[in-house]
Design a protein around this motif. Structure first.
Motif, PDB file in Angstrom:
ATOM      1  N   THR A 241       0.896  -1.182   0.011  1.00 23.47           N
ATOM      2  CA  THR A 241      -0.003  -0.185   0.113  1.00 23.47           C
ATOM      3  C   THR A 241       0.796   1.037  -0.112  1.00 23.47           C
ATOM      4  O   THR A 241       0.471   2.396   0.176  1.00 23.47           O
ATOM      5  CB  THR A 241      -0.980  -0.016   1.258  1.00 23.47           C
ATOM      6  OG1 THR A 241      -0.203   0.007   2.380  1.00 23.47           O
ATOM      7  CG2 THR A 241      -1.933  -1.030   1.144  1.00 23.47           C
TER       8      THR A 241
ATOM      9  N   ARG B 280       0.748   1.688  -4.897  1.00 22.74           N
ATOM     10  CA  ARG B 280      -0.166   2.665  -5.517  1.00 22.74           C
ATOM     11  C   ARG B 280       0.128   2.866  -6.915  1.00 22.74           C
ATOM     12  O   ARG B 280      -0.974   3.137  -7.770  1.00 22.74           O
ATOM     13  CB  ARG B 280      -0.167   3.979  -4.672  1.00 22.74           C
ATOM     14  CG  ARG B 280      -0.667   3.952  -3.275  1.00 22.74           C
ATOM     15  CD  ARG B 280      -1.155   5.206  -2.698  1.00 22.74           C
ATOM     16  NE  ARG B 280       0.268   5.927  -2.539  1.00 22.74           N
ATOM     17  CZ  ARG B 280       0.975   5.740  -1.151  1.00 22.74           C
ATOM     18  NH1 ARG B 280       0.365   5.250  -0.388  1.00 22.74           N
ATOM     19  NH2 ARG B 280       1.970   6.435  -1.110  1.00 22.74           N
TER      20      ARG B 280
ATOM     21  N   GLN C 125      -5.846  -3.843  -3.676  1.00 28.09           N
ATOM     22  CA  GLN C 125      -4.679  -3.589  -3.101  1.00 28.09           C
ATOM     23  C   GLN C 125      -4.551  -4.237  -1.626  1.00 28.09           C
ATOM     24  O   GLN C 125      -5.715  -3.905  -0.999  1.00 28.09           O
ATOM     25  CB  GLN C 125      -4.496  -2.051  -3.289  1.00 28.09           C
ATOM     26  CG  GLN C 125      -2.987  -1.687  -3.081  1.00 28.09           C
ATOM     27  CD  GLN C 125      -2.701  -0.297  -3.356  1.00 28.09           C
ATOM     28  OE1 GLN C 125      -3.649   0.566  -3.581  1.00 28.09           O
ATOM     29  NE2 GLN C 125      -1.569   0.343  -2.980  1.00 28.09           N
TER      30      GLN C 125
ATOM     31  N   ARG D 295      -2.340  -4.899   2.002  1.00 30.50           N
ATOM     32  CA  ARG D 295      -1.106  -4.556   2.847  1.00 30.50           C
ATOM     33  C   ARG D 295      -0.087  -5.864   2.811  1.00 30.50           C
ATOM     34  O   ARG D 295      -0.553  -7.014   2.960  1.00 30.50           O
ATOM     35  CB  ARG D 295      -1.339  -4.305   4.421  1.00 30.50           C
ATOM     36  CG  ARG D 295      -2.104  -2.997   4.640  1.00 30.50           C
ATOM     37  CD  ARG D 295      -2.675  -2.931   6.043  1.00 30.50           C
ATOM     38  NE  ARG D 295      -1.370  -3.267   7.002  1.00 30.50           N
ATOM     39  CZ  ARG D 295      -1.577  -3.776   8.093  1.00 30.50           C
ATOM     40  NH1 ARG D 295      -2.568  -4.660   8.037  1.00 30.50           N
ATOM     41  NH2 ARG D 295      -0.423  -4.343   8.716  1.00 30.50           N
TER      42      ARG D 295
END
Length: 290
Positions: free
Chosen positions: A248, A253, A268, A270
């Motif tokens: 992340t 991104r 997306q 972690r």
């Protein structure tokens, strides 16, 4: 604090530990004692120094470059297609029980991964029945096709390493301002995604535009050019697939933005969450087979 077991992500530059009770992390610690700074005989001491903040001698499940040929002890690669945690964890010598997760290999085209297989296993543990492609951005980005709980195939791109070399050691380093320019990034992705054969010449335009017009956004455009070329090369992986991007931060991104612009359905996640889930799955597997 006395953990039941210790989760360990041991890479080239960093050692990360979590004190665990079942699947729940109780505490974490990190050291600048990666595989690249250690000889095989120094691994036990490095582990004990880091884990000494907790009581006891809890067993450890480790993934990453600790199992490389240059690491503590080699955990041989397992050939795909296979489950991301195919078994065969290797015991490391030392005063504490340590089990190392093996990496995965692919014969054609030749490829290897070590550490990412645990993140893939963690993502699948958190997303039961998921099929698609998992993108793991990093120095060497992995594109992993998973289906029916197995790694079918994968491909590695050296985009992160190329970015570091070009931005820090090439003539382009003089044009790497810190301005974040999303429009420049998007345009650069589109340029090399449609014309990847022009990458080498497109790269020099960053320097020329800076000299002639004082153009900013060089760092964003460099990232876009390289990621666009990578997307062109890996199109057979992500086109028409649902894609999960692990991470992340800025890298995660950037990949998510580039893929979304191409209409790819992106999730997306972690990286720490899937790493811990994967190490927990490996821990439970090791206990079940003990």
């Amino acid at each position: 604090m006395t953990p039941e077991w210790i989760a360990c992500d041991w890479g080239t530059s960093r050692l990360r530990l979590w004190a665990m009770r079942g699947g729940e992390p109780l505490a974490a610690t990190e050291r600048d004692r990666g595989m690249g700074q250690l000889t095989p005989s120094e691994f036990p001491e490095a582990l004990e120094e880091a884990a000494s903040i907790w009581d006891g001698s809890a067993p450890v499940v480790a993934c990453g470059m600790v199992g490389a040929r240059q690491g503590w002890v080699e955990a041989p690669y397992v050939a795909v297609p296979c489950a991301p945690l195919p078994g065969g964890m290797v015991a490391a010598p030392g005063p504490r029980e340590v089990r190392i997760v093996p990496g995965l290999s692919q014969a054609d085209p030749p490829d290897v991964m070590r550490g990412e297989e645990t993140q893939v296993a963690g993502f699948l543990a958190l997303n039961q029945g998921w099929d698609g492609v998992i993108c793991l951005p990093g120095t060497h980005t992995k594109w992993v096709h998973v289906s029916a709980g197995e790694v079918v195939s994968f491909r590695t791109s050296m985009t992160g390493e190329l970015y570091a070399l070009l931005s820090e050691q090439s003539v382009l380093r003089h044009s790497m301002d810190e301005t974040t320019d999303d429009a420049a990034f998007d345009a650069a992705v589109a340029d090399t995604l449609s014309r990847p054969e022009r990458l080498a010449s497109d790269l020099f335009t960053l320097r020329a535009a800076d000299l002639l017009t004082g153009a900013t956004g060089g760092r964003s455009r460099l990232s876009g050019l390289l990621i666009g070329a990578e997307l062109a090369a890996t199109r057979p992986f992500w086109l028409g697939q649902q894609v999960a991007v692990v991470g992340t931060g800025d890298q995660g991104r950037a990949y998510s933005r580039a893929l979304s612009a191409q209409g790819a359905p992106v999730t997306q996640v972690r990286s720490d969450a899937v790493t811990l889930a994967g190490l927990t799955a490996a821990w439970r597997k090791s206990r079940a087979s003990a």
